[in-house]
Design a protein around this motif. Structure first.
Motif, PDB file in Angstrom:
ATOM      1  N   UNK A   1      11.331 -14.894   2.928  1.00  0.00           N
ATOM      2  CA  UNK A   1      10.137 -14.400   3.194  1.00  0.00           C
ATOM      3  C   UNK A   1       9.955 -14.606   4.934  1.00  0.00           C
ATOM      4  N   UNK A   2       9.086 -13.533   5.345  1.00  0.00           N
ATOM      5  CA  UNK A   2       8.687 -13.750   6.729  1.00  0.00           C
ATOM      6  C   UNK A   2       7.649 -12.588   7.166  1.00  0.00           C
ATOM      7  N   UNK A   3       7.058 -12.978   7.997  1.00  0.00           N
ATOM      8  CA  UNK A   3       5.526 -12.177   8.312  1.00  0.00           C
ATOM      9  C   UNK A   3       5.687 -11.547   9.723  1.00  0.00           C
ATOM     10  N   UNK A   4       4.851 -10.393  10.037  1.00  0.00           N
ATOM     11  CA  UNK A   4       4.468  -9.717  11.098  1.00  0.00           C
ATOM     12  C   UNK A   4       3.211  -9.456  11.087  1.00  0.00           C
ATOM     13  N   UNK A   5       2.512  -9.463  12.324  1.00  0.00           N
ATOM     14  CA  UNK A   5       1.107  -8.982  12.294  1.00  0.00           C
ATOM     15  C   UNK A   5       1.035  -7.493  12.077  1.00  0.00           C
ATOM     16  N   UNK A   6      -0.047  -6.817  11.299  1.00  0.00           N
ATOM     17  CA  UNK A   6      -0.037  -5.567  10.949  1.00  0.00           C
ATOM     18  C   UNK A   6      -0.535  -4.546  11.821  1.00  0.00           C
ATOM     19  N   UNK A   7      -0.898  -5.141  13.142  1.00  0.00           N
ATOM     20  CA  UNK A   7      -1.272  -4.259  14.186  1.00  0.00           C
ATOM     21  C   UNK A   7      -2.752  -3.778  14.177  1.00  0.00           C
ATOM     22  N   UNK A   8      -3.605  -4.088  13.176  1.00  0.00           N
ATOM     23  CA  UNK A   8      -4.827  -3.643  13.208  1.00  0.00           C
ATOM     24  C   UNK A   8      -6.009  -4.948  13.246  1.00  0.00           C
ATOM     25  N   UNK A   9      -6.721  -4.913  14.144  1.00  0.00           N
ATOM     26  CA  UNK A   9      -7.663  -6.022  14.360  1.00  0.00           C
ATOM     27  C   UNK A   9      -8.928  -5.814  13.327  1.00  0.00           C
ATOM     28  N   UNK A  10      -8.593  -6.272  12.302  1.00  0.00           N
ATOM     29  CA  UNK A  10      -9.441  -6.276  11.081  1.00  0.00           C
ATOM     30  C   UNK A  10      -9.556  -7.758  10.636  1.00  0.00           C
ATOM     31  N   UNK A  11     -10.687  -8.451  10.147  1.00  0.00           N
ATOM     32  CA  UNK A  11     -10.922  -9.993   9.748  1.00  0.00           C
ATOM     33  C   UNK A  11     -11.548  -9.863   8.583  1.00  0.00           C
ATOM     34  N   UNK A  12     -11.486 -10.382   7.341  1.00  0.00           N
ATOM     35  CA  UNK A  12     -11.897 -10.702   6.356  1.00  0.00           C
ATOM     36  C   UNK A  12     -11.777 -11.812   5.511  1.00  0.00           C
ATOM     37  N   UNK A  13     -12.452 -12.150   4.573  1.00  0.00           N
ATOM     38  CA  UNK A  13     -12.328 -13.482   3.809  1.00  0.00           C
ATOM     39  C   UNK A  13     -10.843 -13.299   3.210  1.00  0.00           C
ATOM     40  N   UNK A  14     -10.292 -14.662   3.240  1.00  0.00           N
ATOM     41  CA  UNK A  14      -8.839 -14.950   2.657  1.00  0.00           C
ATOM     42  C   UNK A  14      -8.209 -15.804   3.496  1.00  0.00           C
ATOM     43  N   UNK A  15      -6.804 -16.093   3.017  1.00  0.00           N
ATOM     44  CA  UNK A  15      -6.077 -16.727   3.727  1.00  0.00           C
ATOM     45  C   UNK A  15      -5.226 -16.324   5.045  1.00  0.00           C
ATOM     46  N   UNK A  16      -5.016 -17.260   5.846  1.00  0.00           N
ATOM     47  CA  UNK A  16      -3.931 -17.014   6.797  1.00  0.00           C
ATOM     48  C   UNK A  16      -2.528 -17.086   6.446  1.00  0.00           C
ATOM     49  N   UNK A  17      -2.042 -16.069   6.752  1.00  0.00           N
ATOM     50  CA  UNK A  17      -0.707 -15.773   6.184  1.00  0.00           C
ATOM     51  C   UNK A  17       0.350 -16.609   6.145  1.00  0.00           C
ATOM     52  N   UNK A  18       0.488 -17.573   6.954  1.00  0.00           N
ATOM     53  CA  UNK A  18       1.468 -18.597   6.949  1.00  0.00           C
ATOM     54  C   UNK A  18       1.391 -19.570   5.600  1.00  0.00           C
ATOM     55  N   UNK A  19       0.081 -20.008   5.452  1.00  0.00           N
ATOM     56  CA  UNK A  19      -0.002 -20.527   3.989  1.00  0.00           C
ATOM     57  C   UNK A  19       0.546 -19.686   2.688  1.00  0.00           C
ATOM     58  N   UNK A  20       0.145 -18.399   2.899  1.00  0.00           N
ATOM     59  CA  UNK A  20       0.690 -17.503   1.738  1.00  0.00           C
ATOM     60  C   UNK A  20       2.115 -17.513   1.724  1.00  0.00           C
ATOM     61  N   UNK A  21       2.983 -17.505   2.772  1.00  0.00           N
ATOM     62  CA  UNK A  21       4.203 -17.623   2.683  1.00  0.00           C
ATOM     63  C   UNK A  21       4.609 -18.812   1.958  1.00  0.00           C
ATOM     64  N   UNK A  22       3.846 -20.037   2.456  1.00  0.00           N
ATOM     65  CA  UNK A  22       4.184 -21.289   2.003  1.00  0.00           C
ATOM     66  C   UNK A  22       4.158 -21.154   0.192  1.00  0.00           C
ATOM     67  N   UNK A  23       3.161 -20.648   0.069  1.00  0.00           N
ATOM     68  CA  UNK A  23       2.812 -20.837  -1.588  1.00  0.00           C
ATOM     69  C   UNK A  23       3.971 -19.831  -2.253  1.00  0.00           C
ATOM     70  N   UNK A  24       4.114 -18.651  -1.649  1.00  0.00           N
ATOM     71  CA  UNK A  24       5.045 -17.775  -2.642  1.00  0.00           C
ATOM     72  C   UNK A  24       6.467 -18.609  -2.618  1.00  0.00           C
ATOM     73  N   UNK A  25       6.845 -19.572  -1.738  1.00  0.00           N
ATOM     74  CA  UNK A  25       8.064 -20.119  -1.732  1.00  0.00           C
ATOM     75  C   UNK A  25       8.176 -21.273  -2.643  1.00  0.00           C
ATOM     76  N   UNK A  26       6.878 -21.769  -2.568  1.00  0.00           N
ATOM     77  CA  UNK A  26       6.681 -23.108  -3.394  1.00  0.00           C
ATOM     78  C   UNK A  26       6.625 -22.550  -5.129  1.00  0.00           C
ATOM     79  N   UNK A  27       6.170 -21.414  -5.422  1.00  0.00           N
ATOM     80  CA  UNK A  27       5.938 -21.046  -6.606  1.00  0.00           C
ATOM     81  C   UNK A  27       6.763 -19.770  -7.317  1.00  0.00           C
TER      82      UNK A  27
END
Length: 325
Positions: free
Chosen positions: A146-172
């Motif tokens: 898995x890998x990530x790129x920024x989606x290009x829109x300056x929006x912020x909401x509740x939730x996780x920073x995506x580097x931990x999401x990638x960690x979670x996906x690979x672990x589970x």
């Protein structure tokens, strides 16, 4: 194109409990308050971040506690949840196909950790670490990358920073389909594009705090999710130009080391810091820089360091398979 010298390190951290991980990340986590939102720096914010982590990533709670217990700062322990992190924005281009994942990570070299880690929290994982134990890209022993790129829109909401999401996906997860199921249920704090590859499938999806998970037309991504891209955004990031270029090139490591995919705007935080070429079914990844490459694998992970010069013209770029000519 300016030149920058950067040292990358490879660290074997196991389950994180023997002190090697803590020794390596302590300089970063000691400044954890700089990464956190204003709310995240309060006791109440720390409690909310912990609860969000426990709700969505219960499998990783033992690892979170094992790692956090080695850090003195309560801000550092909150940082590890990555549920109260200030927004950060990067460049990047990536493509999946033929059982491989190829990506350029574009950011400011001095603000990129540059650590390749081999870990075993829930299962063996190799990837490029960021923010304690998050991953910018990586693979697991089941053949998922898995890998990530920024989606290009300056929006912020509740939730996780995506580097931990990638960690979670690979672990589970073992497959792209499993990972997509997990990803649909996870709140992601800022718009991100995630490319996922296994031996049978490759896909890119758009996620964010204000949209449902949306599958892209193909397994490529740059730094936009919707069209049209504003003219000023395209001028600065060249996101549509890069997406068209990576689509035309396909999974070709040599193309990633040439403009327009290889970027030199380091002073604008948009220079290419590294190219990663994952072959997850083989358990191998090769990191490329101009005139330099470094292979790591599950079978032969080699701790150490490499100091490279960024922003050079490429004298002998790798071929489409990632080998230098």
């Amino acid at each position: 194109m300016g030149r920058h010298v950067k040292t990358f390190r490879a660290v074997e951290i196991g389950d994180g409990g023997d002190g090697r991980w803590a020794e390596h990340v302590r300089p970063v986590t000691d400044r954890a308050g700089e990464w956190l939102t204003e709310e995240g720096r309060t006791p109440q914010g720390a409690v909310r971040a912990r609860r969000l982590f426990e709700r969505y990533m219960p499998e990783l709670v033992p690892a979170l506690d094992r790692l956090g217990g080695q850090l003195d700062s309560p801000h550092a322990r909150t940082l590890l949840t990555m549920a109260a992190v200030r927004p950060f924005f990067s460049g990047c281009t990536q493509i999946g196909g033929r059982g491989t994942l190829l990506r350029n990570y574009d950011f400011a070299p001095d603000h990129t950790e540059g650590t390749v880690v081999h870990s075993h929290f829930l299962r063996p994982v190799v990837g490029m670490q960021e923010a304690g134990w998050g991953l910018l890209d990586g693979m697991n022993d089941a053949g998922l990358a898995v890998s990530l790129t920024f989606g290009g829109r300056y929006v912020h909401g509740p939730g996780f920073a995506v580097p931990l999401v990638l960690r979670h996906l690979l672990e589970t997860c073992r497959t792209v389909d499993e990972a997509l199921g997990r990803l649909r249920a996870l709140p992601v704090a800022i718009p991100q594009n995630v490319t996922l590859v296994d031996p049978d499938r490759s896909v890119t999806v758009h996620v964010g705090p204000d949209i449902p998970l949306t599958e892209a037309p193909d397994s490529c991504a740059a730094n936009h999710q919707h069209l049209p891209v504003p003219e000023e955004q395209e001028r600065v990031t060249r996101t549509q130009e890069r997406l068209a270029a990576v689509r035309a090139a396909g999974v070709d490591a040599a193309a990633m080391l040439r403009p327009p995919l290889y970027q030199g705007a380091y002073d604008e935080w948009l220079g290419t810091v590294y190219t990663a070429h994952y072959r997850p079914a083989e358990g191998r990844v090769t990191y490329h820089w101009p005139g330099e490459s470094w292979e790591q694998s599950f079978a032969a992970f080699s701790p150490g360091s490499r100091t490279v010069t960024l922003g050079l013209e490429v004298p002998n770029p790798p071929d489409a398979h990632g080998h230098a000519e």
